[in-house]
Design a protein around this motif. Structure first.
Motif, short mmCIF file in Angstrom:
data_model
loop_
_atom_site.label_atom_id
_atom_site.label_comp_id
_atom_site.label_asym_id
_atom_site.label_seq_id
_atom_site.Cartn_x
_atom_site.Cartn_y
_atom_site.Cartn_z
N ILE A 114 0.84 -1.20 0.00
CA ILE A 114 0.00 0.00 0.00
C ILE A 114 0.88 1.25 0.00
O ILE A 114 0.66 2.18 -0.78
CB ILE A 114 -0.95 0.00 1.21
CG1 ILE A 114 -1.96 -1.14 1.11
CG2 ILE A 114 -1.68 1.34 1.32
CD1 ILE A 114 -2.84 -1.31 2.34
N ALA A 115 1.89 1.25 0.88
CA ALA A 115 2.79 2.40 0.96
C ALA A 115 3.50 2.63 -0.37
O ALA A 115 3.66 3.78 -0.82
CB ALA A 115 3.80 2.19 2.07
N ALA A 116 3.93 1.56 -1.02
CA ALA A 116 4.65 1.69 -2.29
C ALA A 116 3.75 2.27 -3.37
O ALA A 116 4.17 3.14 -4.15
CB ALA A 116 5.17 0.32 -2.73
N PHE A 117 2.49 1.84 -3.42
CA PHE A 117 1.59 2.35 -4.45
C PHE A 117 1.22 3.81 -4.19
O PHE A 117 1.15 4.62 -5.12
CB PHE A 117 0.34 1.48 -4.56
CG PHE A 117 -0.33 1.59 -5.91
CD1 PHE A 117 0.00 0.71 -6.92
CD2 PHE A 117 -1.29 2.57 -6.17
CE1 PHE A 117 -0.61 0.79 -8.17
CE2 PHE A 117 -1.89 2.66 -7.41
CZ PHE A 117 -1.56 1.77 -8.41
N VAL A 118 0.97 4.15 -2.93
CA VAL A 118 0.66 5.55 -2.59
C VAL A 118 1.83 6.44 -3.00
O VAL A 118 1.65 7.51 -3.60
CB VAL A 118 0.36 5.70 -1.09
CG1 VAL A 118 0.26 7.18 -0.71
CG2 VAL A 118 -0.94 4.98 -0.72
N ALA A 119 3.06 6.01 -2.68
CA ALA A 119 4.23 6.80 -3.04
C ALA A 119 4.39 6.90 -4.55
O ALA A 119 4.79 7.95 -5.07
CB ALA A 119 5.48 6.18 -2.41
N ALA A 120 4.07 5.81 -5.27
CA ALA A 120 4.16 5.83 -6.73
C ALA A 120 3.17 6.83 -7.32
O ALA A 120 3.49 7.58 -8.26
CB ALA A 120 3.91 4.44 -7.28
N VAL A 121 1.96 6.84 -6.78
CA VAL A 121 0.95 7.80 -7.23
C VAL A 121 1.42 9.22 -6.94
O VAL A 121 1.30 10.13 -7.78
CB VAL A 121 -0.41 7.52 -6.57
CG1 VAL A 121 -1.40 8.65 -6.86
CG2 VAL A 121 -0.97 6.19 -7.04
N GLY A 122 1.98 9.43 -5.74
CA GLY A 122 2.50 10.75 -5.40
C GLY A 122 3.57 11.20 -6.37
O GLY A 122 3.61 12.37 -6.79
N ARG A 123 4.44 10.29 -6.75
CA ARG A 123 5.51 10.62 -7.71
C ARG A 123 4.92 11.00 -9.07
O ARG A 123 5.37 11.95 -9.71
CB ARG A 123 6.45 9.43 -7.85
CG ARG A 123 7.69 9.71 -8.68
CD ARG A 123 8.58 8.50 -8.79
NE ARG A 123 9.02 8.01 -7.48
CZ ARG A 123 9.80 6.92 -7.33
NH1 ARG A 123 10.18 6.22 -8.39
NH2 ARG A 123 10.17 6.56 -6.12
N LEU A 124 3.90 10.25 -9.50
CA LEU A 124 3.26 10.56 -10.78
C LEU A 124 2.60 11.94 -10.74
O LEU A 124 2.71 12.73 -11.69
CB LEU A 124 2.21 9.49 -11.10
CG LEU A 124 1.51 9.63 -12.46
CD1 LEU A 124 2.41 9.10 -13.57
CD2 LEU A 124 0.18 8.88 -12.46
N LEU A 125 1.93 12.24 -9.62
CA LEU A 125 1.26 13.53 -9.49
C LEU A 125 2.27 14.68 -9.42
O LEU A 125 2.01 15.77 -9.93
CB LEU A 125 0.35 13.53 -8.27
CG LEU A 125 -0.84 12.57 -8.32
CD1 LEU A 125 -1.57 12.53 -6.98
CD2 LEU A 125 -1.81 12.96 -9.44
N GLU A 126 3.41 14.44 -8.79
CA GLU A 126 4.48 15.44 -8.79
C GLU A 126 4.92 15.77 -10.21
O GLU A 126 5.06 16.93 -10.59
CB GLU A 126 5.69 14.92 -8.01
CG GLU A 126 5.64 15.10 -6.52
CD GLU A 126 6.95 14.68 -5.87
OE1 GLU A 126 7.22 15.15 -4.76
OE2 GLU A 126 7.70 13.88 -6.47
#
Length: 386
Positions: A114-126
């Motif tokens: 879950i943490a990895a996917f949330v961080a991946a989404v955050g990176r995409l949004l950045e």
């Protein structure tokens, strides 16, 4: 859109592990996710589902974007009990980092994913100034490790009533075996448990002709069940397997033939069968030994295959990009909430290595958390319009 900052997957995994969310307790894990996702621009909805005779379960649905494609991530923050706390080398809910390892209940199954996917989404949004190029949603439940009644199934019903329709879904179960990303699950075997009770006539062991020993009938029936294979597998599944998990007579007397005997069976079956077909197969073999029996089943889920396509192609390409590995498309292991999601959209499962799931000192490495984040990010870039 407002600028966003991606969370660090390792630190977020540690914070989630520190939430004592033993099923069905929320433990603060959904609060943590709601705060992080809200900060990334997601619209968050908390949903508590109930049913008589079961515990209330808190769930979280979060979405950013309104357009297509709509990519969903499904996961669970509930964890199994820690067992003997003294057997752990660290506090199971301390979220402790020891060298390159993060140790704690849920590290692998599945707070790390879950943490990895949330961080991946955050990176995409950045990268995209807060615009995902479609829609991303999170389906987070709190009873996957429990009866699975007030979690994903009811969350999916709510989504359909609200017109929330993902086009594909990634489930973060720990699918990797020897190395991160070596296996993507594209289906699951069905699972059923059946209680088989054979009845006889109680009597004295010195006069067996005046009784009818149900233990003898039961053992002969069980021999039939384990001697004959259910099938030899299918193109995507290994052979179906029946396991006897319990035999119980409950007879404290050595000189009494009991009135009944019971066995518990668990069957993991492939896509050549439905649960009804498996139960019919069991009944036919028991019937060959005795007609005086009862079979009480509990169905955990039917077998299913989500055909490979755009989702699995994107995940496999992302694994190859980040790790250099070519993942196998598998269907082994136990059940997961993918068995419910497959009725809504194509679904595939990808997560951390499963070697320590449910064990004492459950753990993953910081490197694999970061690599899984990179895989998820690479897959999202392929699936969502630039």
């Amino acid at each position: 859109m407002a600028a966003v900052t991606a969370p660090d997957p390792v630190e977020l995994a540690q914070r989630l592990i520190r939430c004592p969310s033993v099923t069905p307790a929320e433990g603060g894990a959904l609060d943590e996710l709601e705060t992080v996702l809200g900060g990334l621009g997601f619209r968050c909805t908390r949903l508590t589902f109930t049913e008589p005779g079961t515990a209330d379960v808190a769930n979280l649905y979060a979405r950013i974007g309104t357009g297509s494609p709509h990519i969903a991530f499904a996961g669970h923050t509930d964890v199994v009990p820690v067992g003997d706390t003294a057997a752990w080398s660290v506090d199971p809910f301390g979220g402790q980092r020891v060298g390159d390892e993060v140790i704690g209940r849920g590290a692998v199954d599945m707070k790390g994913a879950i943490a990895a996917f949330v961080a991946a989404v955050g990176r995409l949004l950045e990268e995209r100034g807060g615009d995902p190029g479609g829609s991303i949603s999170f389906l987070i439940t709190g009873d996957e490790e429990g009866p699975s009644i007030n979690g994903t199934r009811k969350l999916l019903e709510w989504m359909q009533a609200e017109g929330e329709q993902p086009e594909m879904c990634v489930v973060g179960e720990p699918t990797s075996e020897a190395a991160l990303g070596d296996t993507i699950k594209v289906g699951r075997r069905g699972s059923l448990t059946a209680r088989l009770t054979v009845h006889g006539t109680q009597g004295h062991t010195a006069y067996p002709h005046k009784a009818d020993n149900p233990v003898h009938h039961l053992t002969r029936a069980l021999r039939r069940l384990i001697d004959e294979p259910i099938d030899d597998g299918s193109s995507h599944f290994e052979p179906s397997q029946l396991q006897i998990t319990s035999v119980d007579v409950g007879n404290p007397a050595h000189n009494v033939i009991p009135a009944s005997a019971t066995a518990t069976l668990n069957v993991r079956f492939n896509d050549r069968h439905t649960s009804d077909h498996v139960l019919g197969w069991i009944r036919a073999r028991v019937h060959a030994e005795t007609t005086n029996f009862e079979l009480t089943p509990r169905i955990s889920g039917e077998s299913f295959l989500s055909p490979p396509g755009a989702l699995t192609d994107a995940l496999a390409a992302a694994v190859q990009e980040v790790t250099g590995r070519t993942p196998a498309l598998g269907t082994g292991g136990g059940t997961s909430d993918a068995r419910f999601i497959k009725d809504l959209c194509p679904v595939a499962e990808l997560g951390l290595r499963n070697a320590t799931a449910h064990q004492v000192d459950e753990r993953t490495t910081t490197q694999e958390l970061r690599e899984l984040c990179a895989i998820d990010h690479a897959a999202l870039r392929r699936l969502l319009a630039p």
